[in-house]
Design an enzyme around this catalytic site. Structure first.
Site, PDB file in Angstrom:
ATOM      1  NE  ARG A 105      34.147  26.841  40.423  1.00  0.00           N
ATOM      2  CZ  ARG A 105      34.739  28.009  40.680  1.00  0.00           C
ATOM      3  NH1 ARG A 105      34.384  29.111  40.032  1.00  0.00           N
ATOM      4  NH2 ARG A 105      35.691  28.089  41.582  1.00  0.00           N
ATOM      5  CG  HIS A 146      37.239  31.699  35.979  1.00  0.00           C
ATOM      6  ND1 HIS A 146      36.992  30.389  36.266  1.00  0.00           N
ATOM      7  CD2 HIS A 146      37.147  32.361  37.166  1.00  0.00           C
ATOM      8  CE1 HIS A 146      36.760  30.238  37.568  1.00  0.00           C
ATOM      9  NE2 HIS A 146      36.860  31.431  38.136  1.00  0.00           N
TER      10      HIS A 146
END
Ligand code: OXD
Length: 313
Positions: free
Chosen positions: A228, A276
């Site tokens: 993350r 992502h």
């Protein structure tokens, strides 16, 4: 719209039609509705979500389970208005694990073979001979030893890298030197020429990879973030890239997504950015598991891969 149990699918990115097709196959008794067409709110017994708008899940009085459509659950848990006592389950999807592993191996090999430096030399029409180094001379470390970290380390074993892993609690993996907890961090980092972050986004991992941690890596180490964005202190990473302590960073996750166009990462010569997309949940491989979990909950059984909101995964 017919009445009867239904699930609501709320996702920013997922392959909605693919999910609808697969769920109809594995869960024919439950109608799939696509947000924002919710129909009768009382019919909704399950919600499949990825980056859902906060507050929306509260409106379903019969909701029995929330299924997170990705590996990390921080986006779900960030909703301050989550309905109380509704279990949250995460996906452990073979397809997603394979894609992440593929990405981690691809970029580890590219960093090991100095592809970013060679590409830069090519742009300058410069013949820069970089001698290929035996993988046994290169330590690769993975932070986060869940399914994704374990699969990545297993696969990297085929190339002959020295492998290490770090996790919150003790783990043991064949052929991998495992470290854990705060005390294990410095010895783990000291042999990581390539560090791969596969940590979840939790309060305990927030800002964990800061300047101090980065400087415990050998000089010239490379960094891959597949965990993350919140795991990393961006300013510290940029400083370590600028002074050469870190030679290159491959980043797939960011604090703010999409990464704002003015962010320094975009134009940094030592940063590779992907949006992502290192992996994605594949309805073809995940729908059966989701259907089974929904059936279990509706039958009063406890679901697989239950999330503990207190630890954040
Ligand atoms: C994630 C995913 O959790 O892409 O980041 O599944």
């Amino acid at each position: 719209m017919p009445e009867g149990p239904a699930l609501i699918f709320i996702s920013e990115y997922s392959d909605t039609r693919g999910w609808q097709r697969q769920l109809a196959k594995y869960l024919p008794e439950i109608e799939t509705r696509i947000w924002p067409d919710i129909g009768r709110k009382e019919d909704i017994v399950a919600a499949l979500v990825w980056k859902h708008p906060h507050g929306v899940l509260r409106q379903f009085p019969e909701l029995k389970v929330i299924v997170n459509l990705g590996a990390g659950v921080n986006f779900v848990l960030a909703d301050p208005e989550l309905p109380a006592n509704v279990p949250i389950v995460r996906l452990v999807d073979q397809g997603l694990t394979r894609r992440i592993t593929e990405y981690a191996v691809l970029h580890t090999l590219a960093l090991h073979r100095r592809i970013p430096e060679l590409a830069e030399a090519q742009r300058a029409a410069k013949w820069r001979y970089l001698h290929p180094i035996d993988p046994v001379e290169c330590g690769v470390g993975v932070m986060g030893l869940g399914n994704l970290g374990t699969s990545t380390l297993e696969e990297l074993g085929h190339f002959g890298f020295r492998r290490a892993g770090w996790s919150r609690t003790p783990k043991s993996l064949p052929g991998v030197t495992c470290f854990h907890g705060a005390a294990g961090l410095a010895p783990f980092l000291s042999d990581c020429n390539i560090l791969i972050c596969l940590l979840p986004g939790t309060p305990a991992t927030e800002d964990l990879i800061d300047g101090k941690v980065l400087r415990l890596l050998p000089k010239g180490a490379a960094f891959i973030n597949l965990g993350r964005g919140s795991n990393v202190v961006d300013e510290d990473l940029l400083a370590a890239l600028d002074d050469g302590h870190i030679r290159h960073a491959v980043l797939d996750v960011f604090r703010t997504e999409p990464l704002p166009s003015e962010h320094a990462y975009w134009r940094h010569p030592k940063v590779t950015i992907t949006p992502h997309n290192s992996s994605a949940t594949n309805p073809g491989t995940a729908a059966q598991q989701v259907a089974e979990n929904i059936r279990r909950v509706l039958a009063g059984e406890s679901p697989f891969n239950l999330v503990n909101p207190l630890v954040g995964y």
